[in-house]
Design an enzyme around this catalytic site. Structure first.
Site, PDB file in Angstrom:
ATOM      1  N   GLY A  91      18.766  36.586  18.246  1.00  0.00           N
ATOM      2  CA  GLY A  91      20.126  37.061  17.950  1.00  0.00           C
ATOM      3  C   GLY A  91      20.303  37.424  16.490  1.00  0.00           C
ATOM      4  N   TRP A 133      24.554  31.616  11.487  1.00  0.00           N
ATOM      5  CA  TRP A 133      25.445  32.040  10.395  1.00  0.00           C
ATOM      6  C   TRP A 133      26.158  30.847   9.759  1.00  0.00           C
ATOM      7  CZ3 TRP A 133      25.427  35.375   6.878  1.00  0.00           C
ATOM      8  CH2 TRP A 133      26.557  35.654   6.121  1.00  0.00           C
ATOM      9  N   HIS A 188      30.179  27.904  17.631  1.00  0.00           N
ATOM     10  CA  HIS A 188      31.458  28.592  17.816  1.00  0.00           C
ATOM     11  C   HIS A 188      32.613  27.641  17.509  1.00  0.00           C
ATOM     12  CE1 HIS A 188      29.846  32.094  20.303  1.00  0.00           C
ATOM     13  NE2 HIS A 188      28.797  31.370  19.968  1.00  0.00           N
ATOM     14  N   GLN A 194      25.655  17.806   8.511  1.00  0.00           N
ATOM     15  CA  GLN A 194      24.960  18.850   7.735  1.00  0.00           C
ATOM     16  C   GLN A 194      25.696  19.298   6.470  1.00  0.00           C
ATOM     17  OE1 GLN A 194      22.458  21.785   9.668  1.00  0.00           O
ATOM     18  NE2 GLN A 194      23.635  23.404   8.702  1.00  0.00           N
TER      19      GLN A 194
HETATM   20  N1  UDP Z   1      24.943  20.953  12.467  1.00  0.00           N
HETATM   21  C1  UDP Z   1      25.226  19.643  12.121  1.00  0.00           C
HETATM   22  N2  UDP Z   1      24.213  18.738  12.157  1.00  0.00           N
HETATM   23  C2  UDP Z   1      22.937  19.049  12.525  1.00  0.00           C
HETATM   24  C3  UDP Z   1      22.659  20.405  12.857  1.00  0.00           C
HETATM   25  C4  UDP Z   1      23.687  21.332  12.803  1.00  0.00           C
HETATM   26  O1  UDP Z   1      26.369  19.302  11.783  1.00  0.00           O
HETATM   27  O2  UDP Z   1      22.092  18.165  12.555  1.00  0.00           O
HETATM   28  C5  UDP Z   1      26.044  21.948  12.438  1.00  0.00           C
HETATM   29  C6  UDP Z   1      25.885  22.894  11.270  1.00  0.00           C
HETATM   30  O3  UDP Z   1      26.502  22.345  10.117  1.00  0.00           O
HETATM   31  C7  UDP Z   1      26.553  24.169  11.778  1.00  0.00           C
HETATM   32  C8  UDP Z   1      26.387  24.105  13.300  1.00  0.00           C
HETATM   33  O4  UDP Z   1      25.999  22.761  13.596  1.00  0.00           O
HETATM   34  O5  UDP Z   1      27.933  24.175  11.440  1.00  0.00           O
HETATM   35  C9  UDP Z   1      25.312  25.035  13.803  1.00  0.00           C
HETATM   36  O6  UDP Z   1      25.766  26.353  13.728  1.00  0.00           O
HETATM   37  P1  UDP Z   1      24.780  27.551  13.395  1.00  0.00           P
HETATM   38  O7  UDP Z   1      25.578  28.801  13.424  1.00  0.00           O
HETATM   39  O8  UDP Z   1      24.048  27.282  12.141  1.00  0.00           O
HETATM   40  O9  UDP Z   1      23.702  27.519  14.540  1.00  0.00           O
HETATM   41  P2  UDP Z   1      23.760  27.446  16.160  1.00  0.00           P
HETATM   42  O10 UDP Z   1      23.773  26.014  16.526  1.00  0.00           O
HETATM   43  O11 UDP Z   1      24.995  28.183  16.603  1.00  0.00           O
HETATM   44  O12 UDP Z   1      22.499  28.117  16.571  1.00  0.00           O
END
Ligand code: UDP
Length: 492
Positions: free
Chosen positions: A385, A365, A19, A347
């Site tokens: 989800g 997403w 978020h 990432q």
């Molecule tokens: N992310 C990151 N490094 C990691 C894993 C995830 O920077 O090792 C970031 C990724 O780029 C994304 C966010 O964390 O912007 C994860 O959001 P996402 O909606 O994919 O998944 P959630 O964590 O909400 O399940």
């Protein structure tokens, strides 16, 4: 600072990585257009953000023609408070303290020379637009999932089509432009959902959908044309993504990040040492935590396929009371020449690196957008989800992925043979080439959308104009109320 910097926008985020990232990216895009943006979430998330990104306590930074500032609110809970362990109780608690904070922010700034002209929230804080309305401040929503998922919640809330129920759990759902199977809908809407409370919280936002004057979506026109045009007849919906890639958000050298975990060292340096399109990137986002048995199967699949890989094996999320994963004995030594295991990666940089061939993803997403807009094909491994819906779109609609894992509700483990087979299929041969070409097509469309005059660029400009017009009108109302010392609610 130009005169437009007087326009002050407050962003309020639910304290979770998926978020915070898109809302902070939006904040940077707005600041780059000359606004003064205050980004806010809870103090404990703020502490993690400051620590992981070396950000000072009273942080204000120039971005393009404007400014971005962090201001966090204390949720009043000790780290070990039992409320934190119950999602429903925690969400209710955050509503109480969050409402107080937003109200105080509006009042405090109304008396200063920087009154708040607009408040923007993301979906797990549906009460933000109530507080904004009470004070006569315009509000907008940043929807941080796909427009297809927005469509599913909208149709569920308004009972426009049939959804699975306890009596009929396995029926298809006929949305405009797509039919989803029972296990392809956002599973918070399914009667067997492991987290029904999240469905309830998101649906609260749909009860309030007439309050925000605009719904921004972190998507782009080309990708979700049919769903966007379905809504654009009846509401102000503006696709403004992919926000992570927006070049204006990087203006002035700004590289403000909202990571809550410190990035592991040397991911990019290590990728620099690999051949083009040779590395599998594996990450399941910030929350999804697989059973140990699944981790074992993935590890053996990697061993047997002999591919290079960068694997984010994060520690369990705080408060989850589960053991950290362990890798099979000898795994690290056997793969030392071709693999790297880290706890958190940068990432966006990883996915844009030429050495990355494909992404084994939980299909959050943000991850989906980051991969598509970087032209990287995916192996889908959703857990819950909207991830289930995103996986369906990645494979069947966008043509940029291969199905690998199942949602956690299905309680199945993907075995090592399947992991090996799918990895090789996504990396070499005809199918791999076809996936890559499709992913590159979506990358090109994303680049067009965010470039000068592209659809997302125009939508952001139009949104800033909206804020200026509505904000100015609201400020007149607020100042006349202050002058009259009148505490009645203001109809906006
Ligand atoms: N992310 C990151 N490094 C990691 C894993 C995830 O920077 O090792 C970031 C990724 O780029 C994304 C966010 O964390 O912007 C994860 O959001 P996402 O909606 O994919 O998944 P959630 O964590 O909400 O399940």
């Amino acid at each position: 600072m130009g005169s437009e910097a007087a326009i002050h926008v407050l962003l309020i985020s639910f304290p979770a990585q998926g978020h915070i990232n898109p809302l902070l990216r939006l904040g940077k895009c707005l600041a780059a257009r000359g606004l003064f943006v205050t980004f806010s979430t809870t103090e404990d998330a703020g502490r993690d953000i400051r620590n992981a990104n070396n950000i000072a306590e009273k942080f204000v930074a120039p971005v393009g023609d404007g400014f971005l500032k962090f201001e966090f609110f204390d949720d009043g809970l000790q780290d070990d408070d039992p409320i934190r362990k119950n999602l429903g109780d925690h969400t209710k608690h955050l509503e109480v303290v969050g409402k107080r904070f937003v109200s105080q922010m509006i009042k405090k700034h109304a008396e200063s020379n920087q009154p708040i002209s607009c408040i923007i929230n993301n979906p797990f804080f549906p009460w933000v637009c109530d507080v904004a309305e009470e004070h006569g401040v315009p509000s907008a929503l940043l929807w941080i999932q796909s427009t297809a998922v927005f469509t599913a919640y909208y149709h569920y809330h308004h009972k426009l089509v049939s959804f699975p129920s306890h009596d009929q759990p396995y029926i298809d759902v006929n949305l405009p432009s797509v039919t989803l199977k029972h296990n392809e809908i956002p599973d918070f809407l399914h009667p067997f959902s492991p987290f029904p409370i999240l469905g309830t919280v998101i649906l609260e936002q749909f009860k309030n959908l007439s309050k925000p004057f605009c719904i921004l979506v972190d998507t782009y026109e080309e990708l979700e044309k049919d769903f966007i045009s379905f809504f654009s007849k009846s509401m102000c919906i503006r696709p403004v993504g992919p926000l992570f890639k927006n070049p204006k958000a990087r203006m002035g050298g700004s590289n403000i990040r909202g990571d809550m975990i410190t990035k592991s060292e040397n991911c990019v340096e290590w990728l620099n040492s690999r051949e083009p399109r040779s590395v599998v990137y594996i990450s399941f986002g910030s929350l999804v935590y697989h059973p140990q048995e699944q981790i074992d199967e993935i590890a053996h699949g990697l061993l047997e396929s002999e591919v290079s890989f960068l694997w984010v094996l994060k520690l369990p999320p705080k408060d989850w009371n589960v053991k950290p994963h362990v890798l099979p004995e000898g795994f690290v030594e056997k793969t030392a020449e071709r693999g790297k295991v880290v706890q958190w990666s940068p990432q966006e940089e990883v996915l844009s690196h030429p050495s990355v061939a494909c992404f084994v993803t939980h299909c959050g997403w943000n991850s989906t957008m980051e991969s598509l807009a970087s032209g990287v094909p995916m192996l889908t491994f959703p857990a819950w989800g909207d991830q289930n819906t995103n996986a369906k779109f990645i494979v069947d609609v966008f043509g940029a992925g291969i199905r690998l894992g199942y949602s956690q509700a299905e309680n199945k483990i993907v075995n090592r043979d399947e992991v090996k087979k799918c990895l090789l299929e996504a990396m070499v041969g005809e199918k791999a080439e076809q996936l890559k070409q499709n992913a590159l097509k979506w990358k090109k469309a994303a680049d067009d959308a965010i470039s000068d005059g592209g659809s997302s660029d125009r939508n952001l400009d139009a949104f800033v104009e909206d804020i200026k017009n509505r904000g100015a009108a609201a400020l007149n109302v607020i100042s006349s109320i202050n002058n009259n010392n009148n505490n009645n609610k203001i109809p906006y």
